[in-house]
Design a protein around this motif. Structure first.
Motif, PDB file in Angstrom:
ATOM      1  N   HIS A  54      -6.343  -4.683  -8.842  1.00 43.49           N
ATOM      2  CA  HIS A  54      -7.774  -4.974  -8.351  1.00 43.49           C
ATOM      3  C   HIS A  54      -8.525  -3.781  -7.660  1.00 43.49           C
ATOM      4  N   TYR A  55      -9.753  -3.615  -7.732  1.00 40.54           N
ATOM      5  CA  TYR A  55     -10.360  -2.496  -7.073  1.00 40.54           C
ATOM      6  C   TYR A  55     -10.129  -2.605  -5.448  1.00 40.54           C
ATOM      7  N   GLN A  56     -10.174  -3.812  -4.751  1.00 38.13           N
ATOM      8  CA  GLN A  56     -10.038  -3.928  -3.378  1.00 38.13           C
ATOM      9  C   GLN A  56      -8.839  -3.295  -2.801  1.00 38.13           C
ATOM     10  N   GLU A  57      -8.418  -2.509  -1.779  1.00 37.79           N
ATOM     11  CA  GLU A  57      -7.622  -1.955  -1.218  1.00 37.79           C
ATOM     12  C   GLU A  57      -7.114  -2.830   0.035  1.00 37.79           C
ATOM     13  N   HIS A  58      -5.957  -2.877   0.713  1.00 36.64           N
ATOM     14  CA  HIS A  58      -5.383  -3.698   1.578  1.00 36.64           C
ATOM     15  C   HIS A  58      -4.885  -2.936   2.627  1.00 36.64           C
ATOM     16  N   GLY A  59      -4.861  -3.173   4.028  1.00 32.33           N
ATOM     17  CA  GLY A  59      -3.798  -2.722   4.934  1.00 32.33           C
ATOM     18  C   GLY A  59      -3.067  -4.190   5.366  1.00 32.33           C
ATOM     19  N   ALA A  60      -1.796  -4.206   5.267  1.00 32.27           N
ATOM     20  CA  ALA A  60      -1.315  -5.519   5.754  1.00 32.27           C
ATOM     21  C   ALA A  60      -0.190  -5.211   6.652  1.00 32.27           C
ATOM     22  N   TYR A  61      -0.287  -6.169   7.545  1.00 30.04           N
ATOM     23  CA  TYR A  61       0.941  -6.091   8.745  1.00 30.04           C
ATOM     24  C   TYR A  61       1.932  -7.341   8.814  1.00 30.04           C
ATOM     25  N   MET A  62       3.056  -7.109   8.611  1.00 28.74           N
ATOM     26  CA  MET A  62       3.847  -8.439   8.414  1.00 28.74           C
ATOM     27  C   MET A  62       4.128  -9.261   9.484  1.00 28.74           C
ATOM     28  N   LEU A  63       3.846 -10.272   9.664  1.00 31.93           N
ATOM     29  CA  LEU A  63       3.749 -11.193  10.706  1.00 31.93           C
ATOM     30  C   LEU A  63       5.160 -11.888  10.956  1.00 31.93           C
ATOM     31  N   SER A  64       5.882 -12.346   9.814  1.00 31.28           N
ATOM     32  CA  SER A  64       7.171 -13.062   9.872  1.00 31.28           C
ATOM     33  C   SER A  64       7.624 -13.024   8.665  1.00 31.28           C
ATOM     34  N   GLY A  65       8.925 -13.226   8.822  1.00 35.70           N
ATOM     35  CA  GLY A  65       9.856 -13.547   7.449  1.00 35.70           C
ATOM     36  C   GLY A  65      10.274 -12.001   6.763  1.00 35.70           C
ATOM     37  N   GLU A  66      10.507 -12.485   5.634  1.00 34.74           N
ATOM     38  CA  GLU A  66      11.046 -11.444   4.776  1.00 34.74           C
ATOM     39  C   GLU A  66      10.519 -11.510   3.191  1.00 34.74           C
ATOM     40  N   GLY A  67      10.305 -10.429   2.640  1.00 34.02           N
ATOM     41  CA  GLY A  67       9.788 -10.566   1.167  1.00 34.02           C
ATOM     42  C   GLY A  67      10.273  -9.405   0.359  1.00 34.02           C
ATOM     43  N   VAL A  68      10.198  -9.482  -0.867  1.00 31.57           N
ATOM     44  CA  VAL A  68      10.223  -8.365  -1.783  1.00 31.57           C
ATOM     45  C   VAL A  68       9.035  -8.018  -2.567  1.00 31.57           C
ATOM     46  N   TYR A  69       8.463  -7.041  -2.270  1.00 29.07           N
ATOM     47  CA  TYR A  69       7.109  -6.818  -2.708  1.00 29.07           C
ATOM     48  C   TYR A  69       7.041  -5.833  -3.910  1.00 29.07           C
ATOM     49  N   ASN A  70       6.250  -6.128  -4.857  1.00 29.78           N
ATOM     50  CA  ASN A  70       5.978  -5.103  -6.039  1.00 29.78           C
ATOM     51  C   ASN A  70       4.903  -4.273  -5.726  1.00 29.78           C
ATOM     52  N   LEU A  71       5.102  -3.126  -5.674  1.00 32.26           N
ATOM     53  CA  LEU A  71       4.040  -2.002  -5.372  1.00 32.26           C
ATOM     54  C   LEU A  71       4.091  -0.972  -6.653  1.00 32.26           C
ATOM     55  N   ASP A  72       3.156  -1.061  -7.487  1.00 36.37           N
ATOM     56  CA  ASP A  72       3.109   0.036  -8.476  1.00 36.37           C
ATOM     57  C   ASP A  72       4.195  -0.439  -9.684  1.00 36.37           C
ATOM     58  N   ASN A  73       4.697  -1.675  -9.736  1.00 39.73           N
ATOM     59  CA  ASN A  73       5.526  -2.081 -10.473  1.00 39.73           C
ATOM     60  C   ASN A  73       7.251  -1.394  -9.868  1.00 39.73           C
ATOM     61  N   GLU A  74       7.214  -1.398  -8.524  1.00 33.34           N
ATOM     62  CA  GLU A  74       8.510  -1.001  -8.118  1.00 33.34           C
ATOM     63  C   GLU A  74       8.506  -2.004  -7.012  1.00 33.34           C
ATOM     64  N   TRP A  75       9.917  -2.705  -6.996  1.00 33.01           N
ATOM     65  CA  TRP A  75      10.083  -3.990  -6.091  1.00 33.01           C
ATOM     66  C   TRP A  75      10.916  -3.247  -4.853  1.00 33.01           C
ATOM     67  N   VAL A  76      10.209  -3.528  -3.672  1.00 27.04           N
ATOM     68  CA  VAL A  76      10.859  -3.174  -2.466  1.00 27.04           C
ATOM     69  C   VAL A  76      10.984  -4.210  -1.271  1.00 27.04           C
ATOM     70  N   PRO A  77      12.019  -4.263  -0.541  1.00 25.88           N
ATOM     71  CA  PRO A  77      12.227  -5.066   0.436  1.00 25.88           C
ATOM     72  C   PRO A  77      11.165  -4.761   1.724  1.00 25.88           C
ATOM     73  N   VAL A  78      10.622  -6.007   2.496  1.00 26.09           N
ATOM     74  CA  VAL A  78       9.572  -5.990   3.537  1.00 26.09           C
ATOM     75  C   VAL A  78       9.977  -6.933   4.535  1.00 26.09           C
TER      76      VAL A  78
END
Length: 262
Positions: A199-223
């Motif tokens: 989508h057109y909208q951009e984000h700035g995101a601060y991780m508050l808790s836990g763990e995830g695996v994020y897809n960014l430009d179709n690359e999966w990375v742990p956060v």
């Protein structure tokens, strides 16, 4: 200057980082490697600058430790600049439009363009932690914003896209005067987005808790908790929550309610 994690000397390992910086596309910025910056007006504060226009963002994000006596009484924001301040830990007194408010964990304040934000640590000598944001306000004739002070504990918990294990909270009003919003998304372990968003909208995101695996430009990375993500316009994005016993949640900004300019 110094590092945010306060580590000094050599590490007992090879030099390595989980940071990924792809300007105007996306970035992953973990706490390790962040430096403390000195900025006029911020007293007794350990402040790290996160996203800026140099990264490709249309906003600036900061993470701040307010030490004993930590404050900004000179004022933050100003003409044409809107601001947002979120208390992560501790207790912080804020001032806007001659009104005083006390924020504890989960508390936040939004200040419209032209309203000066001031703040001071009021945590009884202990440190407080905060997330800070600023952006140029895009005005539209016939609409305006106002100061918002609240705590996430008071907000409605919405099943995101009908998924009961993914909870959305809207921190600012659904009002066309606002050209941005802040949200918290919380995923129970195993939960995920319903689709990879583009989508057109951009984000700035601060991780508050836990763990995830994020897809960014179709690359999966742990956060994980304490990481910061920048997601530029049109970058494909989605996450799976992983880990055990704790939801993966993050605070994030989103530009909204405006027609793109040519």
């Amino acid at each position: 200057m110094g590092y945010r994690n306060k580590n000094t000397g050599y590490v007992n390992d090879i030099l390595a980082s989980r940071s990924v910086i792809k300007r105007a596309n996306y970035a992953i910025i973990p706490p390790d490697g962040l430096v403390n910056n000195s900025i006029p007006g911020f007293e007794n504060c350990e402040l790290s600058i996160l996203a800026t226009p140099k990264l490709g963002a249309t906003f600036v994000d900061y993470i701040i430790t307010l030490l004993d006596g930590g404050q900004n009484k000179a004022g933050f924001g100003g003409e044409g600049i809107e601001t947002f301040f979120y208390c992560l830990e501790g207790k912080i007194t804020v001032w806007a439009d001659d009104a005083e408010h006390t924020l504890e964990a989960g508390g936040y304040i939004y200040c419209p363009a032209g309203v000066i934000l001031k703040f001071a640590n009021s945590n009884g000598g202990a440190n407080s932690e905060a997330f800070l944001y600023k952006k140029k306000y895009e005005a539209v004739a016939g609409y305006e914003t106002h100061v918002v002070v609240n705590n996430v504990a008071n907000l409605e918990k919405i099943a995101y896209e009908g998924m009961k294990d993914v909870i959305l909270q809207n921190l600012l009003p659904a009002d066309l005067g606002f050209d941005m919003n802040f949200h918290i998304l919380s995923f129970e372990p195993g939960a995920c987005h319903g689709y990879i968003e583009t989508h057109y909208q951009e984000h700035g995101a601060y991780m508050l808790s836990g763990e995830g695996v994020y897809n960014l430009d179709n690359e999966w990375v742990p956060v994980k908790k304490g990481d910061y993500l920048f997601m530029g316009a049109y970058v494909p994005q989605a996450t799976y929550a992983v880990g055990r016993g704790e939801a993966f949640s993050y605070l994030y900004s989103k530009d909204c309610n405006r027609d793109p300019q040519l």
